[in-house]
Scaffold this active site. Structure first.
Site, PDB file in Angstrom:
ATOM      1  N   GLU A   1       0.813  -1.218   0.000  1.00 16.81           N
ATOM      2  CA  GLU A   1       0.000   0.000   0.000  1.00 16.81           C
ATOM      3  C   GLU A   1       0.847   1.269   0.000  1.00 16.81           C
ATOM      4  OE1 GLU A   1      -4.123  -1.467   2.038  1.00 16.81           O
ATOM      5  OE2 GLU A   1      -2.603  -0.771   3.421  1.00 16.81           O
TER       6      GLU A   1
ATOM      7  N   ASP B   1      -8.644  -8.590   4.079  1.00 12.18           N
ATOM      8  CA  ASP B   1      -8.317  -7.508   5.023  1.00 12.18           C
ATOM      9  C   ASP B   1      -9.357  -7.365   6.117  1.00 12.18           C
ATOM     10  OD1 ASP B   1      -7.053  -5.415   6.203  1.00 12.18           O
ATOM     11  OD2 ASP B   1      -7.596  -3.918   4.722  1.00 12.18           O
TER      12      ASP B   1
ATOM     13  N   GLU C   1     -12.756  -1.837  12.068  1.00  7.69           N
ATOM     14  CA  GLU C   1     -12.726  -1.089  10.809  1.00  7.69           C
ATOM     15  C   GLU C   1     -13.876  -1.480   9.885  1.00  7.69           C
ATOM     16  OE1 GLU C   1      -9.035  -1.656   8.755  1.00  7.69           O
ATOM     17  OE2 GLU C   1      -9.670  -0.565   6.952  1.00  7.69           O
TER      18      GLU C   1
END
Lengths: 765, 765
Positions: B349, B423, B451
């Site tokens: 990333e 993820d 998240e």
């Protein structure tokens, strides 16, 4: 050190009431290691600062004996019978808030909450308005002059019973009166025979300004511009469903001071705040604050309709734009019937505004004013503007732009003016606009958060700073005729020749999500002082410091005196080690933390510290007399004359108005260069003295808060040394002068101080 | 609603222990208005969540009678005589922490802290190691297998006295034992005769993993990436001078679970963290945490020396680079002698890494490992990577990159692998790397912060999710030979064929500055469950839920059962209303809040939800079999076979592995389309049931926390409806299929859901 203090008389004599001779100071005791395990929670209440000045800790026995007979029950007139211990005051009303606060407060102070009673009885605290108790009208109480927010506290007889009467024309007045009674009891022990007077009360108080407003520079992502106390208190993400309990305690704290308005979001605003989801969030906050007499306001971005794609322009004279704002106001008032109105930062530091369309500030303000006028809303239009073009003197711009507009604003517009003409510096002369716009109500804007005074780290009691401005005689007289007129009087008078009857004051809040609200215990005092001065701009900073200290730490008069002394010297210490003698704007770029007088490379000249101090081999200071920018001419003639001559300019503001040679002879007999160095040294000495004084208070302050403060005072001292050393190193590099004998050289070379960077400083929001 | 639940058996039967028949549910009582004034603080302790599971509230009288005789005094062997009530255990040591916690805990539970005693006496709690009490060695306690962190609790006789012995080989073991005893007492009342067993204790426990580490994704400006609990707990700005008291309570909470490491800063790291000022800040935190057995680690940015201008490259094979890191490690260890080591996110990333120089992950990790090896430090190297180039399947990349490196890492390197290959989705199959690198110690990375599971708003107990992964049989057998091997066993075994003996687990923290630490009371349970599973990866989520509930709310078995039932159903509810049947990555872009299955316009294909669900008129799901990306081949043959066939793939993961036609027939007999709709509906029904169950608990939960949770459960229900409606509207738009009879149409048109924007969502840090 002793010699130096002597040399700085008479000013320092005023600000350093040396009731504690330096020789008597004890050495700092070692601080207990915070990381050590085994620290047990104190039994009972932990003094973590959350309770602010509303701690209501138990009074001593003698005090309780004095208070109990005059507060043995609570009667809220007009609420009918008491029912199983709960009063029938309608839920969510100011009256219920007042009764609840009296129960909480007296319960804490006396160890047991007085019962609610249906009927008037001896020793009761009675809350009454002419509406709830018609008999009041015949008692000659002269309630009318108290207006809708004032209150009266009187020991009197009602229905043949001896009571403590809280009377007002409205329930909000009763709430303020309830807080006043609790403050009286909480601080009473510190005044000679303070509590003894409780049985013969006869006091009345009404606010001298109508709008007493906090400005939150809180962003929608919960960051806070210039915030040093954690995130925004407004948990926007969770609103409107989740209403943090802190909102109620925030409301209580503000109501205890008389603050009656709050602007929820940053003046650097976003269009989103005026969209439906955010109006719903603001409405939830408004619902929570309403029982405490606090109205919600919003900062409006001038280009909102354009940015939302609803209009093709934001031109205030475009009918579609005006119609959009009218409809938007209607929408807001549907959700928040008592919405206060808008605060606007326009054509300033990149914010959009009417000048983008060649319209005036008045054009912009009046368009918004007309949108909220049908709902009795107001517009607070900020005068903090400076042009994109290179100005001759940034300090002159607000006056130059706004004075010509005097008389052109609608009746529901106030122009909000910062206390000084630059930007919340540790010391600024009062803004020349005060007294210069007799047809326009001016609203004072103070900064409570310490953007330029050491964040939440440094102890700097701002009551003295606020008072300094408020007590400044602008010599504009009543109606601008040249007689005596302090800033406080000007604010209180409002627009003497205009159509508006509004008056007001705003403070940029220092409130955040931190447990202690303000980032440090002592920063709570600045919120307190602002609020109390908003109620009465002629109140005395010293008295407010004592009030706050008595409620916050201990009502023991000896403790109060020592804490208040520390507070009263603190801001001058900061001025001395940061910007003595009228210097200003010497701080680091962007974050505004620490010294950076050398900065000269920013895009705009008036963003650079060198623009403001203008130091070179020849001298130092900004010439604002006729030979320079002539900013002095913006003041009334009497004041302009005083500021035009260095000999009649107060030394505390000398270099604000004058560029002087390094060998200019000061009142002390010293040369300017020597005096400058002495001021820096005195700032460091004062910071050192502050931490030593606090250390001596260890036996009488609860351990937790004592340690919290001690750690910060240590850091403040280190940073005072840094400010002094970096500034001396720099000014020596430009003056080329040697340090006089006895003056210590900076600890590091200038390049070291220049190399320091703070990319993660808080408050950049 | 009842019919629907029946249809979803058997899965729902497991996750919905319907001990409360739906018909028995009471209607939700109206929530008390939070904004109403007059809410008095509860007398005594306010349950605001700050105390976590370490509340130590007074036991009932019967329980106290059972506990007092076995905890009537505290003796810390080897500390000499008790002195005026304070024990002579050295300040700032684990032993002092253990004694202090026992005093605090027993003091709270029993109403009075047992005194410290110098000599062993009847009823004493005795803390002893073979070093502090040599007599232990002759008692046949078999302490050696407990290692340096395990402990033993035993009712026994010492010097002729009947005592409760806490024994261990180290003081940290004693601290863990002290917490275990307090947990036993605090939860005891909920197990049948739980406290009765206190007089006949015989328990031993040692952690099954060595490194039990929190990963804080906390930035240096105090924002937190994916944080929903306020700012970072680390007040970097104020450190090192100001050490927030929370750091001690953070340490206590972690030590109570056995967490022994914490990575202070975000894996998306900055060079600054490794500069002197920040090392000093980290050292101050390390000093605070040390007595609690918690080591500090830092996330290192791979390009740090290059970015600081100290080297001309960050190539790990460049000698100057290696020398820089060696010197940096030396510098850190000088400030933090027990520094744990580095966590690194490299070539992922946008983060820099060894591949920037054509070097492998092993080259990078080993270079760092050699820098810290002389100090016994370690490197945790993350396997969460995906290439910049368009991949055939993002789920395959970590395996493809890391498996070939097996055996090439230094002995002090662990490879940190997320629980699943995408993820942290609400449900993912276990990551194929587990069991696939027998020569490398793999460290599990769970996400505690939610998240993707509704932030701190939604109640989703993650113990069940963690357990699901840990209990997954990877069929890699011991030594990778194909037999049974759960993820837990693989983690515990470490590198079976390698030179490293390290084992470990990491959890991305959900801890922030909010008063309740985690943003909601129930999110504390996820911190708790992670910590307890880190100690014993084979622990049961249900038992941990009961443990937590007993300590956090009430040890009344009826309350514990109801709270734990709620927790145990919660994560499956979230899966159902967000990503049922193996769907994944359907959330909004960037902020990851709310549904956005329609997003198809992002730069990289594998950032788009449509990449993952691949829904069209023909069907839905990601074909990861041989006819698709063949990700199934990354699993051991037994597991690969199971996942390759939709008939043997668990339905909960069906669409993760298979693209199936809408009319695919499910085990329930229903078509896939109908089943998908039913799952969404069941998620909404479960969210509704959760809030109703909680409402029934109102009489037995303290008012403040009950209301806090009730408000969030209401919001969760609204958001469950939103997820369901938006998802159904979208999938219907691509399937073109009608909604079956009885299935409610979405409340709004699809375009409405698409129009929702959340520019100010938290956690973007």
């Amino acid at each position: 050190m002793r010699r130096m203090f002597k040399a700085l008389a008479p000013m320092l004599a005023v600000i350093l009431p040396l009731s504690l001779p330096l020789s008597a100071l004890l050495p700092l005791p070692a601080l207990a290691g915070q990381g050590a395990p085994g620290a047990q929670a104190a039994p009972g209440v932990v003094e973590d600062g959350y309770d602010l000045w509303l701690r209501y800790r138990p009074l001593g026995k003698a005090a309780r004996v004095q208070v109990r007979p005059v507060a043995s029950a609570i009667v809220a007139a007009g609420t009918g019978t008491a029912d199983g211990g709960s009063i029938a005051a309608p839920a969510g009303t100011p009256l219920q808030a007042a009764v609840a606060e009296l129960q909480r407060g007296l319960g804490g102070l006396l160890g047991k909450a007085p019962p609610l009673a249906a009927a008037v009885q001896d020793g009761a605290v009675v809350l009454a308005t002419p509406a709830s108790m018609p008999a009041l009208s015949g008692m000659g109480l002269q309630l009318e002059p108290l207006g809708q927010e004032g209150y009266l506290l009187r020991s009197t007889r009602l229905q043949g019973r001896k009571v403590t009467l809280i009377a007002a024309n409205s329930d909000i007045g009763l709430l303020y009166g309830a807080f006043a009674l609790l403050r009286k009891i909480g601080t009473g022990a510190e005044a000679p025979a303070g509590l003894a007077g409780l049985g013969a009360l006869d006091e009345r108080s009404a606010p001298k300004l109508q709008l007493r407003v906090l400005n939150h520079w809180d962003n929608l992502d919960r960051t806070v511009e210039r915030g040093y106390a954690g995130e925004s208190i407004w948990n926007w993400w969770a609103l409107p469903e989740v209403r943090d309990r802190r909102y109620v305690d925030y409301a209580r704290a503000n109501a205890s001071l008389g603050i009656n308005g709050t602007v929820l979001n940053n003046v650097n605003s976003k269009p989103d705040i005026l969209t439906a989801p955010w109006i719903a969030k603001a409405a939830a906050v408004a619902d929570t604050l309403r029982p405490y007499g606090i109205k919600v306001y919003l900062s409006a971005r001038f280009s909102t309709p354009l940015e939302l794609g609803d209009t093709k322009t934001a031109d205030p004279l475009d009918p579609a734009v005006a119609a959009w704002w009218k409809a938007k106001a209607d929408e807001i008032y549907k959700a928040i019937p008592d919405f206060g109105g808008f605060l606007v930062k326009a054509n300033s530091e990149g914010q959009p505004g009417p000048q983008d369309y060649k319209r005036s500030h008045a054009d912009g303000a009046n368009m918004l004013a007309k949108a909220v006028a049908p709902h009795k809303g107001i517009v607070m239009w900020r005068a903090f503007v400076y042009a994109h073009e290179k100005p001759d003197d940034r300090a002159k711009q607000a006056y130059d732009e706004f004075k010509p507009l005097d008389g052109t604003f609608d009746a529901n517009v106030l122009v909000q003016v910062k206390n000084g003409a630059i930007d919340f510096q540790p010391r600024e002369p009062a803004h020349p606009l005060f007294g210069a716009m007799p047809k326009t109500p001016l609203m004072m804007e103070f900064q409570i958060t310490k953007e330029y005074l050491g964040y939440a780290t440094h102890l700097a009691y701002l009551g003295t700073m606020y008072q300094e401005t408020l007590a400044t005689d602008m010599h504009t007289g009543t109606g601008g005729k040249g007689g005596s007129a302090t800033v406080a009087q000007i604010l209180e008078a409002g627009a003497e020749q205009g159509k508006s009857r509004l008056t007001g004051i705003a403070g940029v809040a220092n409130i955040g999500s931190e447990r202690n609200w303000s980032g440090s215990h002592f920063d709570q005092a600045n919120w307190y002082a602002f609020g109390r001065l908003a109620w009465n701009p002629q109140a005395q900073a010293g008295a407010l410091a004592r009030e706050w200290a008595a409620q916050t730490f201990s009502s023991d008069p000896a403790v109060v005196t020592q804490v208040a002394d520390l507070m009263m010297m603190s801001r001058e210490a900061v001025v001395n080690y940061m910007t003595p003698l009228g210097l200003h704007h010497l701080m680091g770029t962007g974050h505004h933390h620490g010294p950076a007088p050398w900065v000269a490379n920013l895009e705009r000249p008036d963003w650079n510290p060198v623009y403001y101090h203008r130091a070179d081999q020849g001298g130092i200071g900004f010439d604002r007399t006729a030979s320079g920018s002539n900013a002095v001419a913006q003041y009334a003639p009497d004041l302009a004359r005083q500021y035009a001559d260095p000999r009649t300019t107060p030394e505390s503001m000398l270099l604000w108005f004058h560029h002087l040679p390094w060998d200019y002879k000061m009142a002390s007999g010293r040369k300017l260069w020597d005096e400058l160095l002495a001021r820096y040294d005195s700032g460091v000495a004062q910071a050192d003295q502050m931490r030593q004084r606090w250390a001596r208070l260890k036996p009488v302050i609860d351990a937790r808060r004592h340690e919290d403060v001690a750690v910060l005072l240590d850091k403040q001292y280190q940073e005072a040394v840094w400010w002094r050393d970096a500034s001396v190193a720099y000014f020596q590099s430009v003056s080329g002068l040697p340090l006089p004998a006895g003056v210590k050289a900076p600890g590091r070379p200038l390049d070291y101080y220049k190399s320091l960077k703070f990319p993660y400083a808080p408050g950049r929001g």
